[in-house]
Scaffold this motif. Structure first.
Motif, short mmCIF file in Angstrom:
data_model
loop_
_atom_site.label_atom_id
_atom_site.label_comp_id
_atom_site.label_asym_id
_atom_site.label_seq_id
_atom_site.Cartn_x
_atom_site.Cartn_y
_atom_site.Cartn_z
N PHE A 109 0.87 -1.18 0.00
CA PHE A 109 0.00 0.00 0.00
C PHE A 109 0.90 1.22 0.00
CE2 PHE A 109 0.46 -1.91 4.16
CZ PHE A 109 0.92 -0.87 4.96
N GLU A 110 0.32 2.40 -0.17
CA GLU A 110 1.10 3.63 -0.27
C GLU A 110 1.94 3.83 0.99
OE1 GLU A 110 0.30 8.39 -0.65
OE2 GLU A 110 -1.15 7.03 -1.58
N THR A 111 3.23 4.07 0.79
CA THR A 111 4.16 4.25 1.89
C THR A 111 3.75 5.41 2.78
OG1 THR A 111 5.96 3.41 0.53
CG2 THR A 111 6.60 4.64 2.48
N GLY A 112 3.72 5.16 4.08
CA GLY A 112 3.40 6.20 5.06
C GLY A 112 1.91 6.42 5.28
N THR A 113 1.05 5.74 4.51
CA THR A 113 -0.40 5.90 4.65
C THR A 113 -1.04 4.53 4.87
OG1 THR A 113 -0.33 7.77 3.11
CG2 THR A 113 -2.48 6.80 3.56
N LEU A 114 -1.68 4.36 6.00
CA LEU A 114 -2.36 3.10 6.27
C LEU A 114 -3.67 3.04 5.49
CD1 LEU A 114 -1.94 2.81 10.15
CD2 LEU A 114 -0.65 1.64 8.36
N PRO A 115 -4.02 1.87 4.94
CA PRO A 115 -5.33 1.74 4.29
C PRO A 115 -6.44 2.06 5.27
CG PRO A 115 -3.93 -0.13 3.75
CD PRO A 115 -3.23 0.65 4.82
N MET A 116 -7.49 2.69 4.78
CA MET A 116 -8.62 3.09 5.63
C MET A 116 -9.61 1.95 5.84
SD MET A 116 -7.73 5.98 6.61
CE MET A 116 -9.18 6.31 7.57
N GLU A 117 -9.48 0.87 5.08
CA GLU A 117 -10.36 -0.28 5.22
C GLU A 117 -9.54 -1.48 5.67
OE1 GLU A 117 -11.66 -0.46 1.23
OE2 GLU A 117 -13.12 1.14 1.43
N ASP A 118 -10.23 -2.54 6.11
CA ASP A 118 -9.57 -3.75 6.59
C ASP A 118 -9.25 -4.70 5.43
OD1 ASP A 118 -10.10 -2.70 9.08
OD2 ASP A 118 -11.77 -4.05 9.49
N LEU A 119 -8.23 -5.51 5.65
CA LEU A 119 -7.95 -6.67 4.81
C LEU A 119 -8.79 -7.80 5.39
CD1 LEU A 119 -6.13 -8.05 2.65
CD2 LEU A 119 -4.53 -8.54 4.50
N VAL A 120 -9.67 -8.39 4.58
CA VAL A 120 -10.65 -9.34 5.11
C VAL A 120 -10.44 -10.72 4.51
CG1 VAL A 120 -13.10 -9.82 5.49
CG2 VAL A 120 -12.31 -7.45 5.35
N LEU A 121 -10.33 -11.71 5.36
CA LEU A 121 -10.23 -13.11 4.97
C LEU A 121 -11.57 -13.76 5.27
CD1 LEU A 121 -8.27 -15.41 4.05
CD2 LEU A 121 -7.91 -15.86 6.48
N VAL A 122 -12.23 -14.29 4.24
CA VAL A 122 -13.56 -14.88 4.40
C VAL A 122 -13.50 -16.34 4.00
CG1 VAL A 122 -15.95 -14.84 3.60
CG2 VAL A 122 -14.71 -12.70 3.90
N ALA A 123 -14.01 -17.22 4.86
CA ALA A 123 -14.12 -18.65 4.56
C ALA A 123 -15.60 -19.01 4.61
CB ALA A 123 -13.33 -19.47 5.57
N HIS A 124 -16.02 -19.76 3.61
CA HIS A 124 -17.44 -20.11 3.50
C HIS A 124 -17.54 -21.58 3.08
CE1 HIS A 124 -21.67 -19.18 2.96
NE2 HIS A 124 -21.64 -19.90 1.86
N ALA A 125 -18.36 -22.35 3.78
CA ALA A 125 -18.55 -23.76 3.46
C ALA A 125 -20.03 -24.09 3.53
CB ALA A 125 -17.78 -24.64 4.44
N VAL A 126 -20.49 -24.91 2.57
CA VAL A 126 -21.88 -25.31 2.53
C VAL A 126 -21.93 -26.82 2.35
CG1 VAL A 126 -24.07 -25.12 1.30
CG2 VAL A 126 -22.59 -23.12 1.52
N GLY A 127 -22.69 -27.49 3.22
CA GLY A 127 -22.88 -28.93 3.14
C GLY A 127 -24.34 -29.24 2.87
#
Length: 176
Positions: A109-127
């Motif tokens: 990401f841009e140096t010196g600036t934190l992203p304003m949104e989250d990095l999101v890991l999503v896991a989804h399972a359907v049986g």
């Protein structure tokens, strides 16, 4: 009428015992058991290295024993961030059994600036008769901001309504 039996609208029904304290209010075989089972799927982040403009993380997808359906995993990047290592999506195949799958990610990401949104890991399972959704967020060091809590409006209620102690004024417990 016999103890444990009651008559409701002309029908005789067996009275069920009230649920034990701490149990979910459900009926049928195994009632309340689902409230005690742990989630069959867990996801999480571990930061390996972080510098101004780049973070390296390990995504962990944990599947518990007996949960053997395929798990679809998706990464959602914040605006302005780019993926330098790892795949945006992958599948943990069915039948692998319990264990933790670890996948390494690099995000720039841009140096010196934190992203304003989250990095999101999503896991989804359907049986056949279930579905599971798990999510983990990386905030890039930003503090968690809680939404403002609602402020009660309206009249002040008497304490009896909140505690259940005593009898509200204007009611009578005795018959004339």
């Amino acid at each position: 009428m016999a103890s444990g039996v009651e008559r409701i609208r002309g029908k005789t029904r067996k009275r069920l015992a009230p649920p034990a304290p701490g149990h979910a209010h459900t009926t049928g075989p195994g009632a309340g058991l689902t409230a005690r089972l742990p989630s069959p799927l867990r996801v999480g982040w571990t930061v390996v290295a972080s510098s101004s403009g780049h973070v390296r993380l390990v995504a962990e997808v944990e599947r518990r024993a007996g949960f053997e359906v395929p798990v679809e995993v998706l990464l959602s990047l914040p605006a302005g961030a780019t993926l330098t290592e790892g795949a945006v999506t992958f599948t943990v195949p069915a039948g692998v059994g319990e264990g933790v799958l670890s996948v390494t990610y690099g995000v720039a990401f841009e140096t010196g600036t934190l992203p304003m949104e989250d990095l999101v890991l999503v896991a989804h399972a359907v049986g056949a008769s279930l579905g599971v959704h798990a999510e983990a967020r990386h905030r890039f060091g930003r503090a968690l901001v809680m939404d403002r809590q609602p402020v009660p409006t309206g009249p002040e209620l008497p304490a009896v309504f909140m505690t259940g102690d005593g009898t509200p004024s204007g009611t009578m417990d005795e018959e004339p």
